[in-house]
Design an enzyme around this catalytic site. Structure first.
Site, PDB file in Angstrom:
ATOM      1  N   HIS A  27      -9.317   2.967  14.096  1.00  0.00           N
ATOM      2  CA  HIS A  27      -9.454   3.175  12.641  1.00  0.00           C
ATOM      3  C   HIS A  27      -9.702   4.656  12.367  1.00  0.00           C
ATOM      4  O   HIS A  27      -8.880   5.481  12.729  1.00  0.00           O
ATOM      5  CB  HIS A  27     -10.580   2.248  12.134  1.00  0.00           C
ATOM      6  CG  HIS A  27     -10.695   2.125  10.651  1.00  0.00           C
ATOM      7  ND1 HIS A  27      -9.781   2.594   9.756  1.00  0.00           N
ATOM      8  CD2 HIS A  27     -11.675   1.551   9.885  1.00  0.00           C
ATOM      9  CE1 HIS A  27     -10.170   2.332   8.521  1.00  0.00           C
ATOM     10  NE2 HIS A  27     -11.325   1.700   8.553  1.00  0.00           N
ATOM     11  N   HIS A  65       0.644   1.613  11.866  1.00  0.00           N
ATOM     12  CA  HIS A  65      -0.261   1.216  10.789  1.00  0.00           C
ATOM     13  C   HIS A  65      -0.043  -0.253  10.473  1.00  0.00           C
ATOM     14  O   HIS A  65       1.076  -0.747  10.542  1.00  0.00           O
ATOM     15  CB  HIS A  65       0.012   2.049   9.520  1.00  0.00           C
ATOM     16  CG  HIS A  65      -1.124   2.046   8.561  1.00  0.00           C
ATOM     17  ND1 HIS A  65      -1.295   1.037   7.643  1.00  0.00           N
ATOM     18  CD2 HIS A  65      -2.161   2.893   8.393  1.00  0.00           C
ATOM     19  CE1 HIS A  65      -2.398   1.286   6.934  1.00  0.00           C
ATOM     20  NE2 HIS A  65      -2.942   2.408   7.368  1.00  0.00           N
ATOM     21  N   ASP A  86      -3.942   9.962  10.342  1.00  0.00           N
ATOM     22  CA  ASP A  86      -4.759  10.630  11.362  1.00  0.00           C
ATOM     23  C   ASP A  86      -3.964  11.557  12.281  1.00  0.00           C
ATOM     24  O   ASP A  86      -4.561  12.286  13.078  1.00  0.00           O
ATOM     25  CB  ASP A  86      -5.462   9.563  12.211  1.00  0.00           C
ATOM     26  CG  ASP A  86      -6.507   8.823  11.395  1.00  0.00           C
ATOM     27  OD1 ASP A  86      -6.434   7.585  11.316  1.00  0.00           O
ATOM     28  OD2 ASP A  86      -7.368   9.505  10.801  1.00  0.00           O
TER      29      ASP A  86
HETATM   30  C1  SDX Z   1      -6.407   4.222   9.874  1.00  0.00           C
HETATM   31  O1  SDX Z   1      -5.915  -0.022   7.498  1.00  0.00           O
HETATM   32  C2  SDX Z   1      -5.946   1.138   7.007  1.00  0.00           C
HETATM   33  O2  SDX Z   1      -5.561   1.387   5.904  1.00  0.00           O
HETATM   34  C3  SDX Z   1      -6.530   2.203   7.914  1.00  0.00           C
HETATM   35  C4  SDX Z   1      -6.412   3.644   7.435  1.00  0.00           C
HETATM   36  C5  SDX Z   1      -7.289   3.893   6.239  1.00  0.00           C
HETATM   37  O3  SDX Z   1      -6.974   4.810   5.459  1.00  0.00           O
HETATM   38  O4  SDX Z   1      -8.350   3.234   6.136  1.00  0.00           O
HETATM   39  O5  SDX Z   1      -5.074   3.903   7.091  1.00  0.00           O
HETATM   40  C6  SDX Z   1      -6.855   4.628   8.508  1.00  0.00           C
HETATM   41  O6  SDX Z   1      -7.126   3.519  10.531  1.00  0.00           O
HETATM   42  C7  SDX Z   1      -5.038   4.639  10.333  1.00  0.00           C
HETATM   43  C8  SDX Z   1      -4.695   4.052  11.761  1.00  0.00           C
HETATM   44  C9  SDX Z   1      -5.349   4.981  12.803  1.00  0.00           C
HETATM   45  N1  SDX Z   1      -5.234   4.379  14.139  1.00  0.00           N
HETATM   46  C10 SDX Z   1      -4.432   4.926  15.073  1.00  0.00           C
HETATM   47  O7  SDX Z   1      -3.669   5.865  14.874  1.00  0.00           O
HETATM   48  C11 SDX Z   1      -4.550   4.273  16.446  1.00  0.00           C
HETATM   49  C12 SDX Z   1      -3.152   4.028  17.014  1.00  0.00           C
HETATM   50  N2  SDX Z   1      -2.489   2.976  16.186  1.00  0.00           N
HETATM   51  C13 SDX Z   1      -2.704   1.657  16.567  1.00  0.00           C
HETATM   52  O8  SDX Z   1      -3.556   1.264  17.515  1.00  0.00           O
HETATM   53  C14 SDX Z   1      -2.082   0.596  15.651  1.00  0.00           C
HETATM   54  O9  SDX Z   1      -0.888   1.062  15.203  1.00  0.00           O
HETATM   55  C15 SDX Z   1      -2.944   0.162  14.496  1.00  0.00           C
HETATM   56  C16 SDX Z   1      -4.292  -0.270  14.967  1.00  0.00           C
HETATM   57  C17 SDX Z   1      -3.100   1.266  13.518  1.00  0.00           C
HETATM   58  C18 SDX Z   1      -2.248  -0.993  13.811  1.00  0.00           C
HETATM   59  O10 SDX Z   1      -2.199  -2.010  14.725  1.00  0.00           O
HETATM   60  P1  SDX Z   1      -1.561  -3.445  14.350  1.00  0.00           P
HETATM   61  O11 SDX Z   1      -1.087  -3.477  12.956  1.00  0.00           O
HETATM   62  O12 SDX Z   1      -2.517  -4.478  14.794  1.00  0.00           O
HETATM   63  O13 SDX Z   1      -0.262  -3.446  15.214  1.00  0.00           O
HETATM   64  P2  SDX Z   1      -0.234  -3.910  16.709  1.00  0.00           P
HETATM   65  O14 SDX Z   1      -1.383  -3.298  17.459  1.00  0.00           O
HETATM   66  O15 SDX Z   1      -0.062  -5.386  16.720  1.00  0.00           O
HETATM   67  O16 SDX Z   1       1.094  -3.176  17.221  1.00  0.00           O
HETATM   68  C19 SDX Z   1       2.355  -3.780  17.070  1.00  0.00           C
HETATM   69  C20 SDX Z   1       3.138  -3.290  18.264  1.00  0.00           C
HETATM   70  C21 SDX Z   1       2.458  -3.607  19.605  1.00  0.00           C
HETATM   71  O17 SDX Z   1       3.473  -3.619  20.565  1.00  0.00           O
HETATM   72  P3  SDX Z   1       4.013  -5.083  21.112  1.00  0.00           P
HETATM   73  O18 SDX Z   1       2.768  -5.885  21.490  1.00  0.00           O
HETATM   74  O19 SDX Z   1       4.741  -5.670  19.963  1.00  0.00           O
HETATM   75  O20 SDX Z   1       4.893  -4.756  22.299  1.00  0.00           O
HETATM   76  O21 SDX Z   1       3.219  -1.857  18.235  1.00  0.00           O
HETATM   77  C22 SDX Z   1       2.540  -1.325  19.346  1.00  0.00           C
HETATM   78  C23 SDX Z   1       1.623  -2.411  19.879  1.00  0.00           C
HETATM   79  O22 SDX Z   1       1.384  -2.224  21.273  1.00  0.00           O
HETATM   80  N3  SDX Z   1       1.773  -0.198  18.860  1.00  0.00           N
HETATM   81  C24 SDX Z   1       1.703   0.981  19.474  1.00  0.00           C
HETATM   82  C25 SDX Z   1       0.926   1.778  18.627  1.00  0.00           C
HETATM   83  N4  SDX Z   1       0.557   1.075  17.549  1.00  0.00           N
HETATM   84  C26 SDX Z   1       1.087  -0.153  17.705  1.00  0.00           C
HETATM   85  N5  SDX Z   1       2.212   1.399  20.651  1.00  0.00           N
HETATM   86  C27 SDX Z   1       1.924   2.693  20.951  1.00  0.00           C
HETATM   87  N6  SDX Z   1       1.194   3.530  20.197  1.00  0.00           N
HETATM   88  C28 SDX Z   1       0.691   3.109  19.027  1.00  0.00           C
HETATM   89  N7  SDX Z   1      -0.017   3.937  18.249  1.00  0.00           N
END
Ligand code: SDX
Length: 421
Positions: free
Chosen positions: A261, A300, A356
């Site tokens: 997050h 996201h 971020d």
């Molecule tokens: C913020 O919600 C909000 O609005 C939050 C925010 C706010 O203003 O409050 O916008 C702020 O939290 C932004 C997000 C910051 N986090 C990161 O940058 C961390 C990296 N990103 C992730 O871990 C991920 O993308 C999330 C947590 C942000 C979202 O995760 P989801 O929606 O649960 O998606 P998921 O984890 O189910 O991913 C779907 C697929 C998966 O692959 P498969 O299982 O389908 O093979 O995408 C992959 C994930 O492994 N994936 C990534 C990835 N993010 C998702 N693979 C590599 N790198 C990534 N960053």
């Protein structure tokens, strides 16, 4: 075409038809079919937990609006305090309203000397500023007898003012403690962002650079709210038990602390530093695709396209770098983005830069240590948390949050004496 959904329980043949409004239907329809029937929705991927008028997101189109105003226009034309007023009150303030609001916030920036001198000294010398920030928010509520009067609108208004006004003071205090520097008192002659930068950096003579002051204000605007993200959901859930707003904000800040997050901005800079050079980018991208690494700052839950905030932050970085000099990690970030946006692994998963990905590069160029980055997210998000807290308390459809579960544990069984196990 009726805006309804009809659900049939094949076990009984019973059906129920309910309206679809705003893209949602009431899950109470399920209990009309069977009082013990619930939706199973881990991480709330398909659940609307509340009705809100504050922030609108369109993840596919990359749209973000606060009370209907596009984030691009607010970032260009507004200030953080004006945006905080908008989030909390629903309308842009008149000149008189804004002057009164700025005056009120400005005159609540001081924190009790016992916090400044005693509370903070309890932390270890190298305590993480975000851990201190979370603790200080909860502790702040113990200084105000009216903090628990959540049914009194005037008391809620005072808590809201105090939390928005004191968040930068607490943040700067955490930083100054972590580097062993004396604290700077708030300067009520400065703007909200300038006052924060002054409390952070002033040693002897210090003049806030107007370009950095404006960049800070834009970053605060961009981070102010984002509908039902993890931290804001925590604020609403904790607030639903009628906990005071200081304890609720501490819980929201705790959720923000996580690297998935708000902690992602810190993780991005650590990731870019570890990659080290542009020629290491292809190898890192491969390690992400094998699951060994995660591309922090990408992806996201809602945005399946470019986060509109990332676009604005990228432009703001150019302004900051004219003052601070370019952050050398920018080239690695740009190379990562270019490779990722042309690689099917990321494109197929709709992974784009989020808020971020670039923000940490600006913070680092401005001199903030990496462990302060999430605190910088928490300062402005305070107004979003409080706007949702206020909206939730005034929503007659809301009550204490208490989801149900799918019990998948053992059936009844008798206790076994330890000698027989
Ligand atoms: C913020 O919600 C909000 O609005 C939050 C925010 C706010 O203003 O409050 O916008 C702020 O939290 C932004 C997000 C910051 N986090 C990161 O940058 C961390 C990296 N990103 C992730 O871990 C991920 O993308 C999330 C947590 C942000 C979202 O995760 P989801 O929606 O649960 O998606 P998921 O984890 O189910 O991913 C779907 C697929 C998966 O692959 P498969 O299982 O389908 O093979 O995408 C992959 C994930 O492994 N994936 C990534 C990835 N993010 C998702 N693979 C590599 N790198 C990534 N960053």
């Amino acid at each position: 075409m009726p805006e309804t959904i009809t659900i049939t329980d094949d076990r009984t043949g019973k059906t129920v038809t309910v309206p679809i409004e705003g893209g949602v239907f009431p899950s109470s329809a399920l209990r009309e079919l069977d009082p013990n029937l619930y939706c199973y929705d881990p991480a709330y991927l398909s659940t609307a937990s509340c009705k809100s008028e504050i922030t609108y997101l369109d993840g596919g189109a990359g749209i973000l609006r606060y009370r209907g105003y596009p984030i691009e226009q607010l970032a260009e034309k507004s200030t953080y305090l004006e945006v905080a007023y908008l989030l909390l009150h629903g309308e842009l303030p008149t000149t008189a309203e804004l002057e009164q609001w700025v005056f009120d916030v400005t005159h609540h920036t001081f924190i009790h000397e016992n916090m400044r001198k005693r509370f903070v000294d309890g932390f270890h010398y190298d305590a993480h500023p975000m851990g201190m920030f979370v603790s200080a928010l909860a502790a702040l509520g113990t200084f105000y007898d009216d903090s628990k009067e959540i049914d009194d609108p005037e008391a809620r208004r005072f808590q809201t003012l105090r939390l928005i006004a004191k968040a930068p003071t607490i943040a700067a205090m955490c930083y100054r403690f972590s580097v062993g520097l004396p604290f700077n008192q708030p300067d009520n002659d400065l703007s909200y962002p300038a006052n924060f930068l002054n409390m952070m950096w002033k040693i002897g003579e210090y003049e806030v650079d107007p370009i950095l002051e404006r960049a800070m204000d834009v970053l605060f605007i961009l981070h102010a709210d984002h509908e039902q993200n993890c931290g804001t959901t925590a604020m609403r859930v904790i607030g639903s038990s009628q906990a005071d707003p200081y304890s609720s904000a501490a819980g929201a800040a705790s959720a923000l602390y996580g690297p998935l997050h708000g902690g992602a901005n810190e993780a991005v800079v650590r990731m870019l530093t570890e990659i080290g050079s542009i020629d290491q980018v292809p190898a890192f991208i491969e390690s992400v695709k094998t699951g060994e690494d995660r591309l922090m700052g990408f992806g996201h839950r809602v945005y399946k396209s470019y986060d509109p905030r990332a676009t604005i932050i990228k432009a703001t970085a150019d302004d900051v770098f004219t003052v601070t000099g370019k952050n050398p990690l920018l080239d690695i970030a740009l190379a990562l983005e270019e490779v990722a946006l042309s690689d099917s692994y990321f494109v197929d998963r709709n992974l784009y830069p989020n808020v971020d990905f670039y923000s940490g590069l600006i913070y680092q160029a401005m001199g903030f240590p990496v462990d302060m980055f999430t605190v910088l997210f928490g300062i402005p998000r305070m107004s979003g948390w409080l706007a949702h807290w206020e909206e939730s308390l005034n929503d007659s459809a809301q009550k204490i949050s208490r989801p149900r579960q799918w019990y998948d544990g053992p059936d009844e069984r008798d206790y076994v004496a330890i000698t027989d196990r």
